[in-house]
Design a protein around this motif. Sequence first.
Motif, mmCIF file in Angstrom:
data_model
loop_
_atom_site.group_PDB
_atom_site.id
_atom_site.type_symbol
_atom_site.label_atom_id
_atom_site.label_comp_id
_atom_site.label_asym_id
_atom_site.label_seq_id
_atom_site.Cartn_x
_atom_site.Cartn_y
_atom_site.Cartn_z
ATOM 1 N N GLN A 131 -19.338 39.075 38.466
ATOM 2 C CA GLN A 131 -18.505 38.691 39.600
ATOM 3 C C GLN A 131 -19.025 39.288 40.901
ATOM 4 O O GLN A 131 -19.692 40.312 40.903
ATOM 5 C CB GLN A 131 -17.071 39.134 39.378
ATOM 6 C CG GLN A 131 -16.884 40.630 39.224
ATOM 7 C CD GLN A 131 -15.454 40.990 38.894
ATOM 8 O OE1 GLN A 131 -14.533 40.507 39.522
ATOM 9 N NE2 GLN A 131 -15.272 41.857 37.908
ATOM 10 N N PHE A 132 -18.722 38.602 41.992
ATOM 11 C CA PHE A 132 -18.847 39.184 43.323
ATOM 12 C C PHE A 132 -17.449 39.640 43.672
ATOM 13 O O PHE A 132 -16.535 38.828 43.786
ATOM 14 C CB PHE A 132 -19.379 38.166 44.332
ATOM 15 C CG PHE A 132 -20.856 37.989 44.204
ATOM 16 C CD1 PHE A 132 -21.720 38.850 44.859
ATOM 17 C CD2 PHE A 132 -21.385 36.995 43.413
ATOM 18 C CE1 PHE A 132 -23.089 38.716 44.721
ATOM 19 C CE2 PHE A 132 -22.753 36.844 43.275
ATOM 20 C CZ PHE A 132 -23.617 37.703 43.929
ATOM 21 N N THR A 190 -13.759 42.445 55.632
ATOM 22 C CA THR A 190 -14.654 42.801 56.734
ATOM 23 C C THR A 190 -16.014 43.281 56.229
ATOM 24 O O THR A 190 -16.936 43.430 57.012
ATOM 25 C CB THR A 190 -14.027 43.915 57.604
ATOM 26 O OG1 THR A 190 -13.744 45.047 56.773
ATOM 27 C CG2 THR A 190 -12.753 43.423 58.265
ATOM 28 N N GLU A 191 -16.148 43.530 54.919
ATOM 29 C CA GLU A 191 -17.404 43.976 54.333
ATOM 30 C C GLU A 191 -17.868 42.994 53.267
ATOM 31 O O GLU A 191 -17.057 42.296 52.666
ATOM 32 C CB GLU A 191 -17.235 45.352 53.684
ATOM 33 C CG GLU A 191 -16.873 46.459 54.646
ATOM 34 C CD GLU A 191 -16.755 47.783 53.925
ATOM 35 O OE1 GLU A 191 -17.696 48.152 53.201
ATOM 36 O OE2 GLU A 191 -15.708 48.422 54.083
ATOM 37 N N ALA A 192 -19.174 42.976 53.044
ATOM 38 C CA ALA A 192 -19.737 42.086 52.027
ATOM 39 C C ALA A 192 -19.229 42.480 50.638
ATOM 40 O O ALA A 192 -18.974 43.648 50.372
ATOM 41 C CB ALA A 192 -21.259 42.161 52.045
ATOM 42 N N PRO A 193 -19.076 41.519 49.737
ATOM 43 C CA PRO A 193 -18.672 41.837 48.363
ATOM 44 C C PRO A 193 -19.821 42.521 47.630
ATOM 45 O O PRO A 193 -20.955 42.524 48.096
ATOM 46 C CB PRO A 193 -18.384 40.469 47.765
ATOM 47 C CG PRO A 193 -19.275 39.545 48.508
ATOM 48 C CD PRO A 193 -19.346 40.102 49.904
ATOM 49 N N GLY A 241 -16.856 34.323 40.297
ATOM 50 C CA GLY A 241 -17.071 34.991 39.022
ATOM 51 C C GLY A 241 -17.593 34.058 37.950
ATOM 52 O O GLY A 241 -17.500 32.830 38.065
ATOM 53 N N LEU A 242 -18.152 34.666 36.918
ATOM 54 C CA LEU A 242 -18.580 33.961 35.717
ATOM 55 C C LEU A 242 -17.749 34.507 34.573
ATOM 56 O O LEU A 242 -17.824 35.697 34.255
ATOM 57 C CB LEU A 242 -20.072 34.184 35.447
ATOM 58 C CG LEU A 242 -20.609 33.523 34.178
ATOM 59 C CD1 LEU A 242 -20.541 32.001 34.269
ATOM 60 C CD2 LEU A 242 -22.035 33.974 33.900
#
Length: 131
Positions: free
Chosen positions: A21-22, A106-109, A34-35
């Motif tokens: 998952q991210f 606000t932040e990347a996963p 997700g997978l």
Amino acid sequence: YQTDVKLDAAFPSGAQIVAQQFHHRAGGGPQPLGLNVTSGEWRLVKREYLNSPTTVLWSETAKLDTYYTFKWEIRHSKGGCGVLKFYKNGEKVYSGEVNSLFPTETEAPYFKFGVYVLNFGVGSQIIVNHK
């Protein structure tokens, strides 16, 4: 991002797991991308908002005792300009626009892989291999 995953021959048919998952930075809860393995199928899923229902982008029967190579090519976004190309064993099985962030992020996963059991029988053993 690329990983190899195998569901052992003893993997129960009714088990539901998150394999990759991210994940968003806001803490626990559902992932934007997700997978999963659900009802014996690999499912690539997305959510638009933290508590929105999932949309299945791709699915296929999950064969047991077989290694799969999953590859994610992704441009992260929360504003509708994100792109995902998803490959299974070198074959592109999904390509399209996705948001990898919820609108309030606000932040990347971050990419997370392993086994996160959603529904698993008591006394059962789960075996999933990543390499």
